[in-house]
Design an enzyme around this catalytic site. Structure first.
Site, short mmCIF file in Angstrom:
data_model
loop_
_atom_site.label_atom_id
_atom_site.label_comp_id
_atom_site.label_asym_id
_atom_site.label_seq_id
_atom_site.Cartn_x
_atom_site.Cartn_y
_atom_site.Cartn_z
CD GLU A 64 2.63 -5.21 8.21
OE1 GLU A 64 2.91 -6.44 8.23
OE2 GLU A 64 3.26 -4.39 7.52
CG HIS A 92 -0.15 0.00 2.53
ND1 HIS A 92 0.44 1.12 3.07
CD2 HIS A 92 0.14 -1.01 3.38
CE1 HIS A 92 1.05 0.82 4.19
NE2 HIS A 92 0.90 -0.49 4.40
NE ARG A 116 -1.61 -0.27 6.52
CZ ARG A 116 -2.04 -0.75 7.68
NH1 ARG A 116 -3.19 -0.34 8.16
NH2 ARG A 116 -1.31 -1.63 8.35
#
Length: 200
Positions: free
Chosen positions: A82, A13, A58
């Site tokens: 993440e 991203h 994102r």
């Protein structure tokens, strides 16, 4: 079994709102600059059959834009989130250094042995990312795919593909905003050959 080649483009991203920081599971959308970075990284001649994305804003908002514009199927994969940075979530590098600089240095030297307070371990993170990666690698055999995800996720995938020790997986690979990596997977009667074709 006939020979099949799969091309998977990984893209991190762009910059989220609030700028660079240990964001992890904190779900900030892309900033204006982040949208510019992502759109600039995608070329008109890029061809994909499918898009897979992390569920975090994102990633998924940009993935949805590309899928809509190009009329492509879109799959949201929770295993490509993440790593959760625990107590470091939402803090800048300068803030973490000011509060516990030695812990940050040790994390970069060996993230396996130096988990941030309250964070997901790198071993756990690696296990879920690799499970997700291998699932889509096999499911999308013979296709061209775009995977929109995170710096840590890309590091885990590259560690799996290239045999990089987890201890070196973070400091050993630079993954800037909107960085693209191409992985080629060749499947035949002789097995599966997976290789990194480009990065950066």
């Amino acid at each position: 079994m006939s020979h099949q080649t799969t091309i998977i483009d990984l893209i991190r991203h762009g910059e989220p709102e609030g700028g660079p920081r240990f964001r992890g599971s904190q779900d900030d959308p892309l900033s204006t600059l982040g949208w510019q970075q992502m759109r600039a990284a995608i070329r008109g001649e890029d061809h994909w059959d499918v898009i897979v994305t992390s569920p975090l804003l994102r990633c998924v908002e940009f993935a949805t834009e590309v899928a809509t514009q190009r009329h492509l199927p879109l799959h949201v994969e929770d295993r490509l989130r993440e790593v959760n940075f625990g107590a470091w979530e939402g803090k800048t590098t300068a803030e973490v250094i000011a509060e516990e600089g030695e812990k940050l240095s040790r994390f970069w030297e060996d993230p396996v042995a130096n988990t941030p307070p309250g964070a997901e371990t790198i071993t756990e993170f690696n296990q879920r990312v690799v499970e997700g990666w291998q699932h889509w690698r096999d499911t999308l055999a013979g296709q061209r795919a775009l995977v929109v995800c995170h710096g840590g996720v890309i590091r885990m995938i590259l560690a799996d593909v290239m045999g990089i020790p987890l201890q070196k997986s973070f400091a050993g690979v630079a993954v800037p905003f909107a960085c693209r990596s191409r992985i080629r997977v060749d499947q035949s009667d002789f097995g599966i050959l997976t290789s990194l074709h480009s990065h950066g």
